[in-house]
Design an enzyme around this catalytic site. Sequence first.
Site, short mmCIF file in Angstrom:
data_model
loop_
_atom_site.label_atom_id
_atom_site.label_comp_id
_atom_site.label_asym_id
_atom_site.label_seq_id
_atom_site.Cartn_x
_atom_site.Cartn_y
_atom_site.Cartn_z
N HIS A 402 0.84 -1.21 0.00
CA HIS A 402 0.00 0.00 0.00
C HIS A 402 0.87 1.26 0.00
O HIS A 402 0.70 2.15 -0.85
CB HIS A 402 -0.90 -0.03 1.25
CG HIS A 402 -1.81 1.15 1.38
ND1 HIS A 402 -3.15 1.09 1.06
CD2 HIS A 402 -1.59 2.42 1.82
CE1 HIS A 402 -3.72 2.27 1.28
NE2 HIS A 402 -2.79 3.08 1.74
N GLU A 403 1.81 1.33 0.94
CA GLU A 403 2.66 2.52 1.04
C GLU A 403 3.59 2.64 -0.17
O GLU A 403 3.90 3.76 -0.61
CB GLU A 403 3.47 2.49 2.33
CG GLU A 403 2.62 2.43 3.61
CD GLU A 403 1.59 3.53 3.71
OE1 GLU A 403 1.77 4.60 3.07
OE2 GLU A 403 0.59 3.34 4.43
N HIS A 406 1.78 4.55 -2.84
CA HIS A 406 1.86 5.99 -2.64
C HIS A 406 3.22 6.52 -3.10
O HIS A 406 3.30 7.54 -3.79
CB HIS A 406 1.69 6.33 -1.15
CG HIS A 406 0.29 6.26 -0.65
ND1 HIS A 406 -0.75 6.91 -1.27
CD2 HIS A 406 -0.24 5.64 0.45
CE1 HIS A 406 -1.88 6.69 -0.58
NE2 HIS A 406 -1.58 5.92 0.45
N HIS A 409 3.63 6.56 -6.82
CA HIS A 409 2.79 7.63 -7.37
C HIS A 409 3.56 8.95 -7.30
O HIS A 409 3.64 9.72 -8.27
CB HIS A 409 1.50 7.72 -6.57
CG HIS A 409 0.42 8.53 -7.21
ND1 HIS A 409 -0.83 8.69 -6.65
CD2 HIS A 409 0.39 9.26 -8.36
CE1 HIS A 409 -1.57 9.45 -7.42
NE2 HIS A 409 -0.84 9.81 -8.47
#
Length: 614
Positions: A402-403, A406, A409
């Site tokens: 998940h991190e 980020h 991105h």
Amino acid sequence: MPLRLSATHETNQCILPLRQEVKKEFTWDLTALFKTEEAWEEEFKKLSGLYCEITRFQGKIGSSAKELLELLEFQKKLHQSLELLSHYAGLCVAEDGSNHISLDREGRLQALATSLETTSSFIAPEIQAIEDQIFSDFLADPILRPWSIPLQRLRRLSSHTLSDREERLMALSHPSIAGHEEVFSQLTNVDMIFGSIQDHRGSEVILTQSSFSSLLQHTDRKIRQDVFTKFYTEFSEHRFTLAATLSSSIKGDVFYARARNYSSAIEAALFEDNVPLSLYDQLIKAVRSRSDVLSHYYDLRRRVLQVPELHIYDTYVPLVTTMQSHVSFEEAIDTILASLEPLGSEYVTTLAKGLRKDRWCDRYENKGKRSGAFSCGAYKGPPYILMNYKADVFSDVYTLAHEAGHSMHTWYARNNQEFQNYNYPIFLAEVASTFNEVLLTEYLLAATKEPMMRAYILNRQIDDLRGTLFRQTMFAEFEKITHTAEESGEALTLDFFTKTYRSLLDCYLSPGVFIDDLLELECLRIPHFYNAFYVYQYATGIAAAVTLANEVLMTRNSSRYLDFLKSGNSQFPIETLLRAGVDMTSAEPIEITLNLFERRVRELEELLIGKHTE
């Protein structure tokens, strides 16, 4: 990577190491931001002496395109400096919140940031006061082309921007009007005492805001029930104060919306990102219409847990509790990288290098380190990741994925956009992170043949979808109802809050879950309610992520998705997602995600129901 499974076991509680005792290779490398603490101090001193020079532009911004460009570039220089200083200071506090030097550094920086914001408060009103034709001529000048997007965004806010004097008053009043947030934090995190409970070994466990969630996953139902009752009983003791605090927050939202000439608080929240109000209503309608699939899952839970009726404290315990994985951090990286192969070599090799050689990630827990996980990236510097990774907590593999979403991105946006256009909005932020989780789930399901491990993975995704799509939509509806009530002159009393929330619980949880009266008080403990109209973006984010992941997995073409990552904040979020192939103005992404939820529940039922009959 094959997952090593073993019987559930108890782990020994180890004394946490001090920060200086953690191996260097397990920590993030902050020298990419500043080589030394002295270098940070030099930059801080430089910014402190420089920011006041921005006042030389006051009263001159509209004189020429050249003058406007000079202002924007000077402001950009200040903001880039502030961003670097902020990231370094914040990351140092995160790695050890007991370090008084780091705390002092962060406090001084917060004061400087406030001064910079106050000193620069004239900029937006002056830009928005430029006559339309002159502003159009400015935009047509090639020298302002790199700034056309942020200028048009700012100009769009002109009817909601006040005079210089009024804007200064709004900035000065904010700490007082927003004081309810600090009151809520101090009351719930400091003053409220939840006591302790006895675990299944007879040991005393202190009940806190942090331990509440983990204790609700305990396999002993009596412990879960005791935790729930004790926790909400303490909230009940403070219910009138909490209701008044929440009421104050809502009144503050309405005040700011009216002061800035918005028709409602929800319009004020959605306007900056150009999100139509119809999207918010459409989300609620779509999720409400499929309450039957959620009830099906709750009924499955009741049958698997073999309880006569399901209570909310029965909805968090994993349905598969006899298996546990052990995945080292390096193995987690291998698994995540394998799952992300559909995104191409650049994505995978960049992430691998970041997590290993370049030390983006601060891996393990140490004394004083912030709990949880986050990604934090600057325009000039790595997109760092904070973890508190535990090899025997399988969900930490998902957290890292998940991190990493980020961080990548941020990496793509930074490398493809100017500073003023790289920092993507919250509406898009959760898409890339959740996308990675979807790909990880699909990879693990394809690689895992062991039935109970498959059931565990399915259960995890189901509960993620339940918590993100259904629960956050319920929160979003509560925020809309309560703000509308304040705008229409209704009294925001404790009775109003609990009755409103009870009606939503009945809608979203019934008939699958028995609603305990204490659960009505949940509306008084949700921190996100003090940042209203934020939570709906979790629901839209997961819907967009599922839709994008489906396309990448079906077509094996990630080009549109990578373009989405590269776009940063160069377009409004609805347009950005539309170019990636997701129309968030339609109900289709929500329906795709609801269908996935329904399909996963049926898959889980096939795996488990044969072992658990009525």
